[in-house]
Design an enzyme around this catalytic site. Structure first.
Site, PDB file in Angstrom:
ATOM      1  CD  GLN A 101      -2.631  -0.737   2.497  1.00 27.53           C
ATOM      2  OE1 GLN A 101      -2.114  -1.033   3.766  1.00 27.53           O
ATOM      3  NE2 GLN A 101      -4.167  -1.449   2.415  1.00 27.53           N
ATOM      4  CB  ALA A 283     -12.754   3.758   6.682  1.00 27.86           C
ATOM      5  CG  ASP A 284      -6.126   5.065   8.315  1.00 27.80           C
ATOM      6  OD1 ASP A 284      -6.479   6.039   8.377  1.00 27.80           O
ATOM      7  OD2 ASP A 284      -5.217   3.403   8.730  1.00 27.80           O
ATOM      8  CD  GLN A 285      -6.109  -0.703   4.548  1.00 28.79           C
ATOM      9  OE1 GLN A 285      -6.904  -0.680   3.040  1.00 28.79           O
ATOM     10  NE2 GLN A 285      -5.819  -0.758   5.599  1.00 28.79           N
ATOM     11  CG  HIS A 306      -4.773   4.237  12.557  1.00 27.20           C
ATOM     12  ND1 HIS A 306      -4.747   2.488  12.958  1.00 27.20           N
ATOM     13  CD2 HIS A 306      -2.620   4.390  12.679  1.00 27.20           C
ATOM     14  CE1 HIS A 306      -3.927   1.792  13.544  1.00 27.20           C
ATOM     15  NE2 HIS A 306      -2.556   3.135  12.928  1.00 27.20           N
TER      16      HIS A 306
END
Length: 337
Positions: A101, A283-285, A306
């Site tokens: 990522q 969501a974070d990604q 995060h």
């Protein structure tokens, strides 16, 4: 020479560093991060973080001052990103998913395809497993116009690692905005319990415990062939008309088989009960690609820490503004440029 972006890493973990590396490669803006992982039990760069730094240097022709184990300060300057074939080994059970990522935004921005081979952990408690990347994260990226294909060549459980994944990355002209506030109806659900070099009775107990919380007809134990290290995991998946979620838990020293199964199943029932479009991990990604698109929004469960630390890094690199609002236990995150 561009002015260094100053980042304080004390409020977050490795995700702040990975986001900064990704954005530095995409934007060409250098950064200095101090107090890296400052609130962690062992602050500074661990081997998996150092591998991300070195991989970013190789992919972008960049330089990094302070790139050593335990370092709490890093200065990174990206050069010119090159599409090519790359191979990186973490050397521990550190997450291949998180390393991938870190590199994807830069490789997507190139004019030609790339191939990446990563060696390390594929299924460990501190990161999304390979299955999440393949079945949740990359399909979400495809919605935004960025495509890649991953293959699992060897499963790597913690603490041994030894896993291998390969990823073919297609060039992307740019991310599209998303408006993802509904997931639609539930279409399918499944439970998989991959296990290697442990009694199948242990995997059976994991599966039975998950089924007690999340009844499901498509449920089975998957006995893996011999490989590096032993382990067991519980992967609970649900497909909706407008998205997919996968919740995972992993066998650890001192944790009962029943707890492994219940944990993953409980995470899924909590997600379904909340009604949000995407889960906490996704969501974070989504924050970085959504910012690169210059706009968009989605709903999720109440986020962990995060999200604010990740947003703080992104807003240093890009001329965007995030808004986070919570109502009736559901969170909406939007970004505008």
């Amino acid at each position: 020479m561009s002015k260094l972006i100053q980042l304080d890493g004390s409020s977050g973990g490795g995700q702040m560093l990975r986001t900064a590396l990704s954005l530095a490669m995409v934007t060409g803006k250098p950064f200095r991060m101090t107090k890296i992982r400052g609130q962690r039990r062992k602050p500074g760069l661990m081997r998996q973080h150092l591998t991300c730094v070195k991989a970013a240097c190789e992919v972008s022709g960049g330089t990094a001052d302070g790139a050593e184990i335990g370092s709490t300060e890093l200065v990174f300057r990206a050069g010119e990103v090159r599409h090519s074939s790359y191979r990186f080994s973490i050397g521990t059970a550190g997450s291949t998913s998180l390393l991938l990522q870190t590199l994807l935004p830069a490789l997507w921005s190139e004019e030609g395809p790339s191939m990446v081979r990563l060696e390390g952990g594929t299924h460990n408690p501190l990161a999304p497993p390979f299955d999440f990347i393949q079945r949740v994260f990359l399909p979400a990226m495809a919605k935004m116009g960025a495509k890649a294909t991953v293959r699992l060549l060897e499963t790597g459980f913690a603490p041994v690692g030894g896993g291998v994944i390969e990823c073919e990355v297609e060039p992307c002209a740019g991310f599209s905005e998303i408006d993802w506030t509904s997931r639609g109806g539930l279409k399918e659900k499944s439970i998989r319990v991959p296990v290697r070099e442990l009694p199948l009775s242990i995997a059976g107990r994991v599966l039975d415990a998950a089924l007690a919380v999340f009844p499901c007809e498509d449920a089975k134990v998957v006995a893996l062939p011999e490989g590096p290290g032993r382990g067991v995991a519980c992967l609970v998946e649900a497909g909706f008309t407008q998205g997919r979620e996968l919740c995972a838990s992993f066998g650890e020293q001192g944790m009962s088989s029943e707890k492994v199964g219940r944990r993953a199943a409980k995470m899924m029932t909590d997600f379904i009960g909340n009604g949000a479009a995407v889960g906490r991990h996704l969501a974070d990604q989504l924050l970085l690609p959504m910012a690169l698109a210059g706009g968009g929004r989605f709903t999720t469960m109440p986020p962990d820490n995060h999200v604010p630390s990740n947003i703080a890094v992104i807003e240093k690199f890009l001329p965007v503004k995030f808004e986070v609002s919570t109502k009736e236990g559901r969170c909406e995150i939007s970004v505008t440029s």
